[in-house]
Design an enzyme around this catalytic site. Structure first.
Site, PDB file in Angstrom:
ATOM      1  N   GLU A  63      -1.091   3.199  -1.703  1.00 49.73           N
ATOM      2  CA  GLU A  63      -0.144   4.307  -1.836  1.00 49.73           C
ATOM      3  C   GLU A  63      -0.842   5.651  -1.617  1.00 49.73           C
ATOM      4  OE1 GLU A  63       2.007   3.874  -5.501  1.00 49.73           O
ATOM      5  OE2 GLU A  63       2.970   2.018  -4.853  1.00 49.73           O
ATOM      6  N   GLU A  96       2.809  -5.198  -3.782  1.00 52.34           N
ATOM      7  CA  GLU A  96       3.237  -5.058  -5.169  1.00 52.34           C
ATOM      8  C   GLU A  96       4.682  -5.516  -5.261  1.00 52.34           C
ATOM      9  OE1 GLU A  96       2.509  -1.295  -7.099  1.00 52.34           O
ATOM     10  OE2 GLU A  96       0.511  -1.117  -6.188  1.00 52.34           O
TER      11      GLU A  96
END
Length: 764
Positions: free
Chosen positions: A445, A528
């Site tokens: 991220e 994720e």
């Protein structure tokens, strides 16, 4: 293996304290270096002195530690500790000193470590270095008052040559001092503070194998033989050019020699030379998830007929591939990644690494059906790599949580420009020989990853990793592509051209399908998944999504019905459906396998200091989500009912769910059967015929609820999964089901629910 409370307690009694087996470093150093040739490693575990100078910052407010690096500094009042050591876990949680809920309200600050030892005259002329597997963070290492070097990143190892700084007269004490500066907030999760990984002295002859100086690959494998290619880097720090014989020997899992070869190279003064050997191993025993067989490469250097170094490298023989249309294959077999994300702390033990604690965690994960592990979001310790090799767990090794643009005030963004290549290189060198490692991740991220400036940053990290190892795909874990396919020519689009694969964080099935169509060169996987929260033994009615504090006032707990979802999350059931129905999707990594310190969503308030995301809690006890994933990831017959608590009053309506991978499940209440359902792998009904279903039982002040419409049946190739129905019986009425995968139509993301009460069910 099925994890029970008893098995966890038994396992926990087998964990020794750090340093319990070892003597003092001084005694070890004297014993290890007695004139014998070759390499000697001395673990620096016991005998350290530690002082927490300032838990609120990185300055010394009293000035009492200004000369802490000097050998003559009086450290007699300092604490004696064993390394690995985490000083943060020893502190009392507080809202002072820059702490946050993200890091568990535990202080960092400024700490000093010192250790003293003597070296015998036989060490004169040898090369002596100190190695640390990790210090969190921004550390300075001194030897006898002289700075040996600095290392900011808390998750990569490093070494400093101390040869010219040490005394080798057998009587003068040497002192290594380490200053550690963990200014908070430096991380989005609990990091720990201090020398939290292993440390050692390494004593070698002047001609020796370079640190991380062997590189083992297996480029050609058949059932009859495997080619083992070995690159060896030899360093000559003697006063003359040397003719060096390099011997390579391969030892099989039973300890038998199966291949050997040798060659001679000339290494100039102060230079290093690399040599490549190719050996053939007959009838190779493959490293696999079920049979993780490991070989050992034994490297020996000889100068003038005399051995100067021996170096051992564990490795495995296996093939793997990631295909954009066919997913992941290991040793030629299609294999879904059934993975978990884990941070590095060990719950109440903090971040100080213990191989027994790591093995306990990963064994629990393996019992859930896990076959893969993503190191979130940093390079792992050597102990983690070793355990994954032993247990047969493939690894995605990740470099950074940020690049130049940080996510907290004092995180790695401060050091990225100067250190990123060195840290990415160290990550690659440290893990490249492991058969468990199948993916390199350049980050998680990353804010810069979809900015124009980030393209050059990515190039630097990618080049460093490829220089260390070019045999594994490069990926990124990203939440930047949830909104759809990026515009052609944009930074987000150009970033994907640099990578082999893309890890998706919380993407819907629709967005995953769109990316798969738009980028045919990329393999996709879920880096994720889910990120639902739950507390062991806590239940709120399944109709309530995003329960959180609104539905558990003052309790600081979250529901365990797979229905407590934050704004970005998807239910565990949804993730299984999306993964199951797409062969091209390589698999998923659950966020997270185990609760960890920090990020206590949804309660970002003091004193809540641990996350709720795990399938297992910080003590190692499975939650209901563990059994949901076990029902989809294992073949050993199992049934799990929830709620696990039974403290209801007569007349209460209790929704009972069954997680199962068997053909038939029958529910009994007080000895009376409430019915049986048999199902197969093709059809999974949402709920049974409506003629027997009522929403709630009639009570003194409640009328029966109207019957709900029937849910359509869904047909898809699925694992054997359960069905759902509401039925009456003596005592409390029960409603039970298995929220297991069924496909068409695809379930809604996040807060959506079907009319029949299936979490994240079909949109209608």
């Amino acid at each position: 293996m099925t994890v029970t409370r008893r098995s966890v307690l038994i396992a926990s009694t087998a964990v020794p304290t750090a340093g319990a087996i070892l003597g003092t470093p001084a005694a070890q150093a004297a014993t290890a270096s007695t004139g014998a040739t070759g390499r000697h490693t001395v673990a620096l575990r016991d005998g350290w002195r530690f002082a927490l100078v300032n838990p609120g910052g990185i300055t010394d407010p009293t000035g009492a530690y200004a000369d802490a690096a000097d050998p003559g500094h009086d450290d007699s009042a300092w604490r004696e500790v064993a390394v690995p050591h985490d000083w943060s876990i020893e502190q009392t949680p507080t809202t002072d000193n820059g702490t946050t809920s993200g890091t568990g309200f535990l202080p960092g600050g400024l700490g000093w470590y010192r250790i003293g030892f003597t070296l015998p005259p036989a060490c004169a002329g040898k090369r002596i270095s100190v190695e640390f597997d990790g210090i969190y963070m921004d550390s300075y290492v001194y030897c006898n008052g002289e700075e040996a070097g600095r290392h900011p990143y808390g998750y990569t190892g490093f070494a400093f040559d101390l040869t010219d700084m040490l005394h080798t007269d057998g009587t003068t004490e040497n002192v290594i001092a380490v200053k550690v500066q963990n200014q908070l907030p430096s991380s989005r999760w609990y990091s720990g503070s201090g020398i939290y990984r292993e440390a050692r002295l390494v004593v070698t002859e002047a001609v020796h194998v370079e640190r991380w100086g062997t590189y083992v690959t297996t480029p050609d494998i058949t059932g009859k033989r495997a080619v083992v290619r070995v690159g060896t880097s030899v360093v000559n720090e003697s006063g003359a050019a040397s003719e060096v014989e390099i011997r390579s020997t391969v030892v099989d899992p039973d300890g038998l020699t199966v291949a050997r070869t040798a060659s001679t190279v000339t290494v100039a003064v102060g230079d290093k030379t690399s040599e490549t050997h190719e050996l053939t191993v007959p009838r190779p025993r493959l490293w696999d998830i079920e049979t993780p067989q490991r070989y050992t490469l034994e490297t020996e250097l000889r100068v003038g007929g005399k051995a100067t170094d021996t170096y051992r490298t564990p490795f495995g023989i296996r093939t793997f591939r990631f295909d954009p249309d066919e997913g992941f294959h290991l040793n030629g077999a299609h294999t879904k990644i059934k993975g978990v994300d884990l941070h590095h702390d060990q719950g109440a033990l903090g971040s100080a690494v213990s191989i027994d604690a790591v093995r306990r965690q990963m064994t629990i994960m393996k019992s859930m059906g896990v076959n893969a592990f993503r190191t979130s979001h940093n390079p792992p310790s050597p102990q983690v790599i070793q355990v994954c090799e032993e247990l047969g767990i493939v690894m995605m090794v990740e470099a950074f949580d940020c690049w130049q643009t940080g996510k907290t005030r004092y995180d790695y963004g401060r050091f990225f420009d100067e250190w990123c290549e060195r840290d990415a290189t160290e990550m690659g060198l440290a893990a490249r020989n492991s058969p468990a490692v199948v993916l390199w991740s350049i980050g998680n991220e990353i804010t810069d990853s979809t900015a124009t400036a980030g393209l050059a940053m990515a190039d630097r990290v990618i080049a460093a990793i490829k220089a260390a190892d070019d045999t594994r795909p490069l990926v990124i874990g990203s939440n930047k592509y949830r909104g759809g396919v990026p515009a052609k020519g944009s930074a987000a689009d150009l970033m994907l051209a640099k990578l082999d694969g893309l890890g998706l964080n919380y993407n819907t099935a629709k967005s995953a399908d769109a990316l798969h169509a738009a980028y045919p060169h990329l393999f996709l996987f879920v880096s994720e998944s889910s990120s639902q929260t739950s507390s062991r033994g806590t239940y709120q009615e399944p109709e309530h999504l995003n329960t959180g504090e609104n539905h558990t006032p003052g309790k600081r707990a979250t529901s365990s019905y797979d229905n407590n979802l934050a704004g970005w999350t998807l239910s565990g059931e949804y993730e299984h459906k999306r993964d199951r129905d797409r062969k091209w999707l390589a698999g998923q990594f659950l966020w997270s396998g185990i609760d960890y310190i920090g990020e206590p969503t949804p309660y970002k308030v003091f004193p809540v200091k641990a996350s709720f995301f795990g399938a297992v809690d910080t003590a190692g006890f499975p939650k209901d989500m563990y059994h949901l994933f076990r029902s989809q990831w294992t073949d050993e017959p199992m049934v799990h009912l929830l709620p696990m608590t039974w403290n209801h009053d007569k007349g209460d309506t209790v929704e009972v769910w069954a997680y199962a991978n068997v053909d038939t499940v029958e529910l009994f209440l007080n000895g009376t059967s409430l019915g049986t359902r048999t199902f197969d792998t093709k059809k999974t009904p949402c709920r049974p015929p409506c003629s027997t279903a009522t929403r709630r039982p009639a009570g003194p002040t409640r009328s029966p609820s109207p019957r709900r419409p029937c849910c359509p049946r869904s047909t898809a190739p699925a694992r054997r999964t359960g069905s759902a129905w509401t039925g009456g019986g003596p005592g409390p009425s029960t409603r039970w089901r298995s929220p297991s995968p069924w496909t068409a139509p695809m379930p809604c993301p996040r807060r959506s629910r079907s009319r029949c009460g299936t979490a994240a069910g079909s949109c209608r």
